[in-house]
Design an enzyme around this catalytic site. Structure first.
Site, PDB file in Angstrom:
ATOM      1  N   HIS A 124     -31.047 -57.963  42.555  1.00  0.00           N
ATOM      2  CA  HIS A 124     -32.289 -58.728  42.374  1.00  0.00           C
ATOM      3  C   HIS A 124     -32.308 -59.608  41.134  1.00  0.00           C
ATOM      4  O   HIS A 124     -33.247 -60.366  40.935  1.00  0.00           O
ATOM      5  CB  HIS A 124     -33.491 -57.784  42.334  1.00  0.00           C
ATOM      6  CG  HIS A 124     -33.616 -57.033  41.031  1.00  0.00           C
ATOM      7  ND1 HIS A 124     -32.775 -56.006  40.688  1.00  0.00           N
ATOM      8  CD2 HIS A 124     -34.464 -57.184  39.984  1.00  0.00           C
ATOM      9  CE1 HIS A 124     -33.118 -55.547  39.487  1.00  0.00           C
ATOM     10  NE2 HIS A 124     -34.138 -56.241  39.031  1.00  0.00           N
TER      11      HIS A 124
HETATM   12  C1  UD1 Z   1     -39.211 -57.381  37.292  1.00  0.00           C
HETATM   13  C2  UD1 Z   1     -38.629 -57.382  35.877  1.00  0.00           C
HETATM   14  C3  UD1 Z   1     -37.198 -56.892  35.933  1.00  0.00           C
HETATM   15  C4  UD1 Z   1     -37.065 -55.572  36.666  1.00  0.00           C
HETATM   16  C5  UD1 Z   1     -37.709 -55.696  38.039  1.00  0.00           C
HETATM   17  C6  UD1 Z   1     -37.649 -54.403  38.802  1.00  0.00           C
HETATM   18  C7  UD1 Z   1     -39.431 -59.188  34.383  1.00  0.00           C
HETATM   19  C8  UD1 Z   1     -39.054 -60.432  33.712  1.00  0.00           C
HETATM   20  N1  UD1 Z   1     -38.591 -58.714  35.320  1.00  0.00           N
HETATM   21  O1  UD1 Z   1     -38.470 -58.320  38.054  1.00  0.00           O
HETATM   22  O2  UD1 Z   1     -36.734 -56.726  34.616  1.00  0.00           O
HETATM   23  O3  UD1 Z   1     -35.712 -55.249  36.807  1.00  0.00           O
HETATM   24  O4  UD1 Z   1     -39.070 -56.094  37.869  1.00  0.00           O
HETATM   25  O5  UD1 Z   1     -38.101 -54.542  40.084  1.00  0.00           O
HETATM   26  O6  UD1 Z   1     -40.452 -58.637  34.071  1.00  0.00           O
HETATM   27  N2  UD1 Z   1     -42.648 -59.890  44.225  1.00  0.00           N
HETATM   28  C9  UD1 Z   1     -43.171 -59.365  45.377  1.00  0.00           C
HETATM   29  N3  UD1 Z   1     -43.983 -58.263  45.283  1.00  0.00           N
HETATM   30  C10 UD1 Z   1     -44.297 -57.690  44.103  1.00  0.00           C
HETATM   31  C11 UD1 Z   1     -43.770 -58.236  42.919  1.00  0.00           C
HETATM   32  C12 UD1 Z   1     -42.937 -59.320  43.000  1.00  0.00           C
HETATM   33  O7  UD1 Z   1     -42.925 -59.848  46.460  1.00  0.00           O
HETATM   34  O8  UD1 Z   1     -45.024 -56.684  44.098  1.00  0.00           O
HETATM   35  C13 UD1 Z   1     -41.744 -61.055  44.305  1.00  0.00           C
HETATM   36  C14 UD1 Z   1     -42.490 -62.345  44.121  1.00  0.00           C
HETATM   37  O9  UD1 Z   1     -41.861 -63.315  44.883  1.00  0.00           O
HETATM   38  C15 UD1 Z   1     -42.282 -62.625  42.663  1.00  0.00           C
HETATM   39  C16 UD1 Z   1     -40.871 -62.124  42.451  1.00  0.00           C
HETATM   40  O10 UD1 Z   1     -40.781 -60.981  43.294  1.00  0.00           O
HETATM   41  O11 UD1 Z   1     -42.449 -63.964  42.327  1.00  0.00           O
HETATM   42  C17 UD1 Z   1     -40.534 -61.760  41.036  1.00  0.00           C
HETATM   43  O12 UD1 Z   1     -41.431 -60.776  40.559  1.00  0.00           O
HETATM   44  P1  UD1 Z   1     -41.550 -60.473  38.991  1.00  0.00           P
HETATM   45  O13 UD1 Z   1     -42.529 -59.385  38.749  1.00  0.00           O
HETATM   46  O14 UD1 Z   1     -41.757 -61.731  38.235  1.00  0.00           O
HETATM   47  O15 UD1 Z   1     -40.113 -59.997  38.602  1.00  0.00           O
HETATM   48  P2  UD1 Z   1     -39.052 -59.026  39.331  1.00  0.00           P
HETATM   49  O16 UD1 Z   1     -37.949 -59.840  39.849  1.00  0.00           O
HETATM   50  O17 UD1 Z   1     -39.720 -58.067  40.233  1.00  0.00           O
END
Ligand code: UD1
Length: 361
Positions: free
Chosen positions: A202
């Site tokens: 991821h």
């Molecule tokens: C976040 C953390 C990362 C961690 C990961 C674990 C940061 C910068 N990153 O990354 O360090 O390893 O969590 O999972 O804080 N999304 C969904 N559903 C959700 C949340 C996110 O579909 O409940 C999708 C959305 O498209 C979103 C993308 O994932 O834009 C990224 O989500 P985000 O919370 O920004 O970061 P992660 O990649 O989940």
């Protein structure tokens, strides 16, 4: 005394659970969920499985650019901290919610404790490395999972009396639930009978760049020719991976994100795990499962020196995998003396002790 715990994303929950449990009845606690992760599969299931208390407050910050997400958490927390005036804010790991909380608390003059302080990948292209460095600079109590982290913090000028080597609370959670990691159930769920592999992917550096993701997808398909490969897909990057050709063909089995015990049951029974996650490097090490980390660096080198982890380039995945498959399997889970120091299941109580004596000072 009031302690506010800030959680936001999947990896925070198994770190916070043992700390909340160890402080129970000893201080007034408030649990905030920033809402950074809002999918039930990344959030709700962890609260249920880990018997975490219901959050006192959910800020519903949600997704967005780094600035948008961090700002939403900051605005929400500023109000909470101003109203509650906690004696301590406890932040976990290295996600955007961690940084946001530390920044707001520091500006309001509220002390911060950082659980999992001092980890460094020395790779400032990782958003988490920025979050780790800034959070540590703003923290009053630095609670450290491995000895190398103590050295990093000392070199960055953090006073020794603020640094406490307490072990790894995520491993407390793993050891608490070990008996529930059911390899047979995982096999049944995913239709596996002989040996199999697990992969998770991821990180932006792996799933956002089309050339990088194409290369990794073809490596994963080749790995799946050795034996079935189960890939629970994080929502981030799922579309990119599928666009790059990741599909359920020739031994690849794609699934939605799995609950905590189902995922670790699957890992426990695997011949090896391929990942770019931080937490999985740690969990695989304690479970005694070989781990190939598809990254140029790791902020968790103790999983290499005292665990099962090795770093692999995209070209290096298959040779490393073949080497691992040729080795005799290690004892599972890893015996205590083979684990990183203080990854013994008692980090939560140590953290509670540090926090309580700090609050009583
Ligand atoms: C976040 C953390 C990362 C961690 C990961 C674990 C940061 C910068 N990153 O990354 O360090 O390893 O969590 O999972 O804080 N999304 C969904 N559903 C959700 C949340 C996110 O579909 O409940 C999708 C959305 O498209 C979103 C993308 O994932 O834009 C990224 O989500 P985000 O919370 O920004 O970061 P992660 O990649 O989940």
């Amino acid at each position: 005394k009031t302690v506010v715990h800030i959680t936001g994303a999947r990896p925070n929950f198994p770190k916070a659970a043992p700390v909340l449990a160890a402080l129970d009845q000893k201080v007034d606690q408030m649990l905030v969920h920033t809402g950074q992760h809002y999918d039930d599969r990344l959030s709700r299931v962890f609260f249920d499985e880990l018997a975490l208390p219901e959050p006192d407050l959910n800020l519903n910050a949600g997704s967005g650019s780094h600035a948008t997400q961090t700002a939403a958490v900051m605005v929400g927390l500023e109000q909470v901290f101003t109203e509650r005036r906690p004696d301590l804010v406890v932040v976990y790991g290295d996600i955007n919610s961690t940084l946001a909380a530390a920044l707001v608390a520091a500006k309001l003059g509220i002390p911060v404790a950082h659980v999992e302080a001092g980890l460094r990948s020395f790779d400032m292209t990782m958003p988490e490395e920025v979050n780790r460095r800034v959070t540590d600079q703003l923290s009053d109590l630095l609670l450290v999972t491995s000895a190398d982290a103590v050295g990093h913090l000392a070199r960055e000028g953090v006073a020794a009396e603020r640094i406490h080597f307490v072990g790894n609370p995520m491993i407390d959670t793993l050891l608490t639930h070990l008996d529930r990691f059911d390899e047979a159930a995982a096999r049944k769920q995913h239709g596996l009978d002989g040996d199999y592999l697990v992969a998770t992917l991821h990180r932006p550096s792996n799933v956002d760049d089309p050339a990088a993701v194409r290369q990794l997808v073809s490596v994963l398909h080749e790995a799946a020719e050795r034996m079935p490969l189960v890939i629970p897909l994080h929502p981030r990057g799922r579309a990119g991976l599928e666009k790059a050709g990741l599909d359920a063909s020739s031994g690849v089995k794609l699934t939605d994100p799995l609950p905590y015990t189902a995922f670790l049951g699957l890992v426990r029974g695997a011949r090896a795990v391929l990942t770019d996650s931080g937490g999985v490097q740690e969990e695989a090490s304690v479970l005694g499962v070989p781990c190939l980390t598809m990254r140029p660096n790791t902020e968790r080198p103790v999983t290499i020196t005292h665990g099962t982890n090795r770093l692999v380039t995209p070209h290096g995945v298959l040779p490393a995998l073949d080497a691992v498959l040729a080795e005799p399997p290690a004892t599972r889970p890893a015996p205590l003396e083979k684990r990183p120091p203080l990854w013994d299941g008692a980090a939560g109580p140590r953290i509670a002790e540090v926090i309580l004596s700090w609050l009583a000072r």
